[in-house]
Design an enzyme around this catalytic site. Structure first.
Site, PDB file in Angstrom:
ATOM      1  N   HIS A  31       0.737  -1.070  -0.059  1.00 35.04           N
ATOM      2  CA  HIS A  31       0.132  -0.198  -0.002  1.00 35.04           C
ATOM      3  C   HIS A  31       0.898   1.173  -0.069  1.00 35.04           C
ATOM      4  O   HIS A  31       1.187   1.877   1.064  1.00 35.04           O
ATOM      5  CB  HIS A  31      -1.080   0.022   1.388  1.00 35.04           C
ATOM      6  CG  HIS A  31      -1.708  -1.063   1.196  1.00 35.04           C
ATOM      7  ND1 HIS A  31      -1.412  -2.488   1.511  1.00 35.04           N
ATOM      8  CD2 HIS A  31      -3.037  -1.198   0.993  1.00 35.04           C
ATOM      9  CE1 HIS A  31      -2.545  -3.088   1.510  1.00 35.04           C
ATOM     10  NE2 HIS A  31      -3.567  -2.544   1.104  1.00 35.04           N
ATOM     11  N   ASN A 187      -5.903  11.953   4.508  1.00 38.21           N
ATOM     12  CA  ASN A 187      -5.664  12.459   3.183  1.00 38.21           C
ATOM     13  C   ASN A 187      -7.120  12.274   2.603  1.00 38.21           C
ATOM     14  O   ASN A 187      -7.110  12.464   1.310  1.00 38.21           O
ATOM     15  CB  ASN A 187      -4.703  11.461   2.894  1.00 38.21           C
ATOM     16  CG  ASN A 187      -5.154   9.740   2.675  1.00 38.21           C
ATOM     17  OD1 ASN A 187      -6.431   9.686   2.858  1.00 38.21           O
ATOM     18  ND2 ASN A 187      -4.262   9.059   2.960  1.00 38.21           N
ATOM     19  N   HIS A 262      -3.772   3.886  -3.449  1.00 34.81           N
ATOM     20  CA  HIS A 262      -4.229   3.298  -1.874  1.00 34.81           C
ATOM     21  C   HIS A 262      -3.425   1.833  -1.782  1.00 34.81           C
ATOM     22  O   HIS A 262      -2.690   1.720  -0.850  1.00 34.81           O
ATOM     23  CB  HIS A 262      -5.449   3.227  -1.727  1.00 34.81           C
ATOM     24  CG  HIS A 262      -5.690   2.567  -0.429  1.00 34.81           C
ATOM     25  ND1 HIS A 262      -5.728   2.469   0.824  1.00 34.81           N
ATOM     26  CD2 HIS A 262      -6.160   0.894  -0.416  1.00 34.81           C
ATOM     27  CE1 HIS A 262      -5.950   1.675   1.598  1.00 34.81           C
ATOM     28  NE2 HIS A 262      -6.002   0.552   1.076  1.00 34.81           N
ATOM     29  N   GLU A 410     -17.544  -3.177  24.534  1.00 34.64           N
ATOM     30  CA  GLU A 410     -17.134  -4.316  24.908  1.00 34.64           C
ATOM     31  C   GLU A 410     -15.907  -4.150  23.541  1.00 34.64           C
ATOM     32  O   GLU A 410     -14.925  -4.984  24.146  1.00 34.64           O
ATOM     33  CB  GLU A 410     -18.062  -5.378  24.272  1.00 34.64           C
ATOM     34  CG  GLU A 410     -19.372  -5.544  25.133  1.00 34.64           C
ATOM     35  CD  GLU A 410     -20.494  -4.578  25.045  1.00 34.64           C
ATOM     36  OE1 GLU A 410     -20.368  -3.740  24.158  1.00 34.64           O
ATOM     37  OE2 GLU A 410     -21.419  -4.553  26.031  1.00 34.64           O
ATOM     38  N   PHE A 436     -22.372 -11.408  23.986  1.00 28.82           N
ATOM     39  CA  PHE A 436     -21.646  -9.952  23.464  1.00 28.82           C
ATOM     40  C   PHE A 436     -20.213 -10.468  23.164  1.00 28.82           C
ATOM     41  O   PHE A 436     -19.704  -9.319  22.643  1.00 28.82           O
ATOM     42  CB  PHE A 436     -21.718  -8.942  24.556  1.00 28.82           C
ATOM     43  CG  PHE A 436     -23.222  -8.528  24.906  1.00 28.82           C
ATOM     44  CD1 PHE A 436     -24.088  -8.602  23.749  1.00 28.82           C
ATOM     45  CD2 PHE A 436     -23.640  -8.266  26.036  1.00 28.82           C
ATOM     46  CE1 PHE A 436     -25.726  -8.115  24.179  1.00 28.82           C
ATOM     47  CE2 PHE A 436     -24.964  -8.095  26.425  1.00 28.82           C
ATOM     48  CZ  PHE A 436     -25.959  -8.057  25.453  1.00 28.82           C
ATOM     49  N   HIS A 460     -23.502 -15.452  32.022  1.00 26.35           N
ATOM     50  CA  HIS A 460     -24.718 -15.694  31.269  1.00 26.35           C
ATOM     51  C   HIS A 460     -24.529 -16.639  30.096  1.00 26.35           C
ATOM     52  O   HIS A 460     -24.714 -16.418  29.075  1.00 26.35           O
ATOM     53  CB  HIS A 460     -25.416 -14.593  30.995  1.00 26.35           C
ATOM     54  CG  HIS A 460     -25.661 -13.511  32.098  1.00 26.35           C
ATOM     55  ND1 HIS A 460     -24.935 -13.318  33.119  1.00 26.35           N
ATOM     56  CD2 HIS A 460     -26.861 -12.966  32.510  1.00 26.35           C
ATOM     57  CE1 HIS A 460     -25.369 -12.454  34.095  1.00 26.35           C
ATOM     58  NE2 HIS A 460     -26.789 -12.535  33.792  1.00 26.35           N
ATOM     59  N   HIS A 472     -30.270 -11.966  24.575  1.00 25.44           N
ATOM     60  CA  HIS A 472     -29.332 -12.297  25.606  1.00 25.44           C
ATOM     61  C   HIS A 472     -28.646 -13.591  25.753  1.00 25.44           C
ATOM     62  O   HIS A 472     -27.695 -13.859  26.378  1.00 25.44           O
ATOM     63  CB  HIS A 472     -29.700 -11.715  26.673  1.00 25.44           C
ATOM     64  CG  HIS A 472     -29.767 -10.179  26.881  1.00 25.44           C
ATOM     65  ND1 HIS A 472     -30.443  -9.372  25.936  1.00 25.44           N
ATOM     66  CD2 HIS A 472     -29.310  -9.259  27.696  1.00 25.44           C
ATOM     67  CE1 HIS A 472     -30.288  -8.415  26.233  1.00 25.44           C
ATOM     68  NE2 HIS A 472     -29.826  -8.168  27.198  1.00 25.44           N
TER      69      HIS A 472
HETATM   70  C1  LIG Z   1     -11.780  -3.394   9.737  1.00 23.83           C
HETATM   71  C2  LIG Z   1     -11.013  -3.328   8.512  1.00 23.83           C
HETATM   72  N1  LIG Z   1     -11.932  -3.201   7.419  1.00 23.83           N
HETATM   73  C3  LIG Z   1     -11.780  -2.977   6.252  1.00 23.83           C
HETATM   74  C4  LIG Z   1     -10.362  -2.981   5.978  1.00 23.83           C
HETATM   75  C5  LIG Z   1      -9.626  -3.021   4.761  1.00 23.83           C
HETATM   76  N2  LIG Z   1      -9.060  -1.706   4.291  1.00 23.83           N
HETATM   77  C6  LIG Z   1      -7.790  -1.622   4.401  1.00 23.83           C
HETATM   78  S1  LIG Z   1      -7.163  -0.193   4.168  1.00 23.83           S
HETATM   79  C7  LIG Z   1      -8.596   0.210   3.936  1.00 23.83           C
HETATM   80  C8  LIG Z   1      -9.036   1.987   3.440  1.00 23.83           C
HETATM   81  C9  LIG Z   1      -8.232   2.678   4.731  1.00 23.83           C
HETATM   82  O1  LIG Z   1      -8.670   4.088   4.352  1.00 23.83           O
HETATM   83  P1  LIG Z   1      -7.488   4.857   4.759  1.00 23.83           P
HETATM   84  O2  LIG Z   1      -7.480   5.075   6.379  1.00 23.83           O
HETATM   85  O3  LIG Z   1      -7.683   6.229   4.344  1.00 23.83           O
HETATM   86  O4  LIG Z   1      -5.979   4.599   4.321  1.00 23.83           O
HETATM   87  P2  LIG Z   1      -5.223   5.147   3.092  1.00 23.83           P
HETATM   88  O5  LIG Z   1      -6.279   5.037   1.905  1.00 23.83           O
HETATM   89  O6  LIG Z   1      -4.879   6.585   3.508  1.00 23.83           O
HETATM   90  O7  LIG Z   1      -4.097   4.402   3.066  1.00 23.83           O
HETATM   91  C10 LIG Z   1      -9.729  -0.578   4.115  1.00 23.83           C
HETATM   92  C11 LIG Z   1     -11.253  -0.328   3.608  1.00 23.83           C
HETATM   93  C12 LIG Z   1      -9.441  -3.101   7.069  1.00 23.83           C
HETATM   94  N3  LIG Z   1      -8.185  -3.497   7.106  1.00 23.83           N
HETATM   95  N4  LIG Z   1      -9.866  -3.275   8.454  1.00 23.83           N
END
Ligand SMILES: Cc1ncc(C[n+]2csc(CCOP(=O)(O)OP(=O)(O)O)c2C)c(N)n1
Length: 669
Positions: A31, A187, A262, A410, A436, A460, A472
């Site tokens: 990335h 960004n 990205h 949680e 939960f 529980h 629950h």
């Molecule tokens: C809980 C979760 N949901 C989805 C993802 C997949 N994912 C990785 S990076 C990203 C986008 C993140 O955007 P941002 O924080 O703006 O990062 P940037 O584009 O600046 O690198 C997603 C959806 C993940 N890693 N974790």
């Protein structure tokens, strides 16, 4: 900062960019977007802000840095490499390769200088809050001069969108965690495109409302960074949020400012253009100017000095108060007294009570024996009985206690708990209702992945919980927890098994433990006879509760939790009809599966006409022990709102109903 240093840091930021882009290009994976955008912030942090010592990554007085936006791992790997951590260029080249020290997302234990495994967005924030809490506890015990460092968490737009960032921010603000600094790399672009389509809130106001000090800066202006980071360092009342405006993919002309930057390699054309923009040689790849290493080498004496200074403070502290050295050892090793098991086993606990009530007595004793234990709950301490009766609750200005209120949060609680456990010197025990546990689920698997012994107390633990109804009543949860690798589930069935379950939990070396407790009182039918068997048997996961080990029988009945009581009663009914029945109590699959073959055969072996499991939850999975032609008695649909004796009868979990099912099954063979 003089002009020369400014220039050097800019060059270091560019070296991060070029090196990261090269590694991602070479391996065709990674990335680059946030790395190109946030490289200046990263460089500034590692050059000017972080108190750390690359030659001793575990030094207790260090600042902690967590990359919540774990997909930007190359940013951190490059900076660790430059800083002089034991991470060489070959490690960088092997980015994301099998058995490399530079995995796709930062992983605890794989790379020196990585404090935490991150990747699921937002969780790094909550885990960082947990680490900041751990430091507060330790500052209260050992002196704030030894724990005056900060926890810095770098998060992106994705982290800020995740609900857990709200839970964690709200908790940090409420607790006034001034040692927590959240750096928001803003960004405005996430994986799918511009965030304006999905995220328009005023983040600064949101965090001010939580009680944060908030600063907004330009991600390329070192003067603004200097001002904001120093204010965060000096902040003494509130956590800090620094919103840092950056441009995703900065310098890669085809992708800059868009989601195309990205999550994939730049491609040869954009990579060439990037290097041109940075004033970097196109070839060779992985070029790092000697001045970069030189600058970081020049920091080493100061870093070493910081650690020495801390050690001197520590020595002075111990000299003033020798008891502190012993307490430090005890916390560092989370050491159990030699007679821990005996003390727990000797503890009088209430008879014929719910297992949560027994658990309360045991946990209170443990917290008194082990000063590093902290207990907390997500607003259910008076129901899950994580309450410490002898102690008060920690708050903004008083961390001298062992009890935390997490509020109804949680997921944050679970991530903060693994943050504390990873931090070390603190052992969290955190509770809520079993149903939960799936609010917490991703944090549970992260805890298991990092092999952290957080103790989760889930009360529980079946449909037998009063009249709250199916919302629950856990049904699939026991099995769902058993599915997580390296996770130990223990479901004790009476007061002896509860004591033995705690003893076993504190012997688990690596990986979380779920202790599952009932809400309702159970008339114990077995305890007096089987106390000694329980002590040894729970530690081994399962044991013969009724009947003889290894002997041939007609029916082998396996039960967990308080279902051992109707199981034993059903055995009595069947035995009066001439059938030979063995009842096995199996509080923990995982502990049992770790036993040798001889022990497992002594418990489950021997010819049986029919094998039966009884557990008030999903039966899917019990075939592992009862076989494809065995009988699994449980709850394979939703529970219902009714008194529990009505429900147990309706779902066939009373002794007469269990005996009936067994008679029918035997007759059909
Ligand atoms: C809980 C979760 N949901 C989805 C993802 C997949 N994912 C990785 S990076 C990203 C986008 C993140 O955007 P941002 O924080 O703006 O990062 P940037 O584009 O600046 O690198 C997603 C959806 C993940 N890693 N974790």
């Amino acid at each position: 900062m003089d002009a020369r240093e400014r220039q050097t840091i800019r060059m270091i930021a560019n070296a991060v960019r070029a090196l990261s882009a090269d590694a991602i290009e070479l391996q065709q994976s990674g990335h680059p977007g946030m790395v190109l955008g946030a490289a200046d912030v990263g460089a500034y942090l590692y050059c000017k802000v972080l108190r750390h010592n690359p030659r001793n990554p575990a030094w207790p007085g260090r600042d902690l840095f967590i990359l919540s936006a774990g997909h930007g791992s190359m940013l951190q790997y490059a900076l660790l490499h430059f800083s002089g951590y034991d991470l060489n260029m070959e490690d960088i080249r092997r980015f994301r390769q099998h058995h490399s020290r530079t995995p796709g997302h930062p992983e605890l234990g794989e790379t020196p200088g990585i404090e935490l495994t991150t990747g699921p967005l937002g969780q790094g924030i909550a885990a960082g809050v947990g680490m900041a809490m751990a430091r507060r506890f330790l500052a209260a015990r050992f002196g704030s001069d030894l724990f005056d460092s900060k926890v810095w968490v770098l998060a992106g737009d994705g982290c800020m969108m995740e609900g857990i960032s709200a839970e964690a921010g709200s908790l940090a603000g409420t607790l006034g965690l001034d040692n927590f600094v959240l750096l928001y790399d803003r960004n405005d672009v996430s994986l799918d495109g511009p965030i304006s389509e999905v995220f328009r809130e005023d983040v600064a106001s949101r965090y001010r409302a939580y009680g944060f000090s908030v600063h907004e800066i330009d991600g390329y202006d070192y003067d603004q960074m200097e001002e904001a980071f120093s204010r965060a360092r000096e902040e003494s009342r509130a956590p800090t949020l620094i919103i840092i405006k950056t441009v995703i993919g900065l310098g890669a002309p085809e992708k800059e400012g868009t989601c195309a930057a990205h999550g994939g390699p730049l491609g040869p054309r954009d990579l060439r253009a990037l290097k041109k923009h940075l004033g970097w040689p196109e070839e060779p790849a992985f070029h790092v100017p000697e001045e970069v290493y030189g600058y970081f080498r020049s920091l080493h004496p100061m870093q070493q000095h910081m650690e020495e200074n801390w050690k001197a403070r520590f020595a002075a502290r111990v000299a003033r108060d020798p008891g502190k050295a012993e307490a430090w050892e005890c916390h560092s090793q989370r050491r159990l007294p030699g007679d821990f098991s005996d003390q727990i086993w000797a503890l009088p606990v209430p008879l014929d009570q719910s297992t949560r009530k027994c658990s309360e007595a045991v946990l209170n004793k443990i917290a008194q024996l082990l000063p590093f234990v902290v207990s907390g709950s997500a607003d259910l301490s008076s129901c899950d009985y994580t309450w410490l009766k002898f102690d008060r609750i920690v708050g903004r200005d008083d961390w001298h206690h062992q009890q935390i209120k997490f509020g109804v949060r949680e997921f944050c609680m679970a991530a903060a708990a693994y943050g504390m456990q990873v931090h070390g010197m603190i052992q969290p025990v955190v509770g809520t209702f079993l149903t939960f546990s799936d609010y917490m689920r991703n944090a549970l698997r992260m805890t298991a992945m990092m092999r952290q012994r957080v103790i989760f107390l889930f009360s529980h633990d079946s449909i037998q919980l009063g009249q709250d109804g199916p919302t629950h009543q856990p049904v699939e949860h026991l099995m769902a927890l058993r599915l997580i690798p390296n996770f130990t589930v223990i479901r004790p069935g009476d007061e002896n098994e509860v004591k033995a379950a705690y003893i076993a939990a504190f012997q688990v070396e690596a990986g979380p433990v779920a202790l599952c407790m009932t809400r309702n009182p159970v008339k114990s039918t077995v305890s007096a006879r089987t106390a000694e068997r329980a002590l040894r048997g729970v530690a081994r996961g399962a044991y013969v509760l009724h009947g003889e080990p290894g002997r041939e029988c007609d029916i082998l009945l396996i039960a967990t939790g308080t279902e051992i009581h109707p199981a034993v009663a059903a055995a009595g009914l069947l035995e009066s009809e001439g059938l030979r029945v063995r009842v096995v109590s199996m509080p923990s699959w995982e502990l049992f599966d770790r036993q040798d073959q001889a022990y497992r055969s002594s418990v489950l072996g021997g010819v049986a006409r029919l094998r039966v499991s009884v557990e008030a939850g999903r039966t899917l999975g019990w075939q592992k022990y009862v076989g494809a032609d065995g009988l699994a008695i449980g709850v394979d649909t939703w529970g219902a709102s009714a008194p529990d004796n009505v429900l147990f009868d309706y779902f066939g979990l009373t002794a007469p109903k269990i005996a009936d099912r067994i008679r029918t099954a035997i007759a059909s063979r």
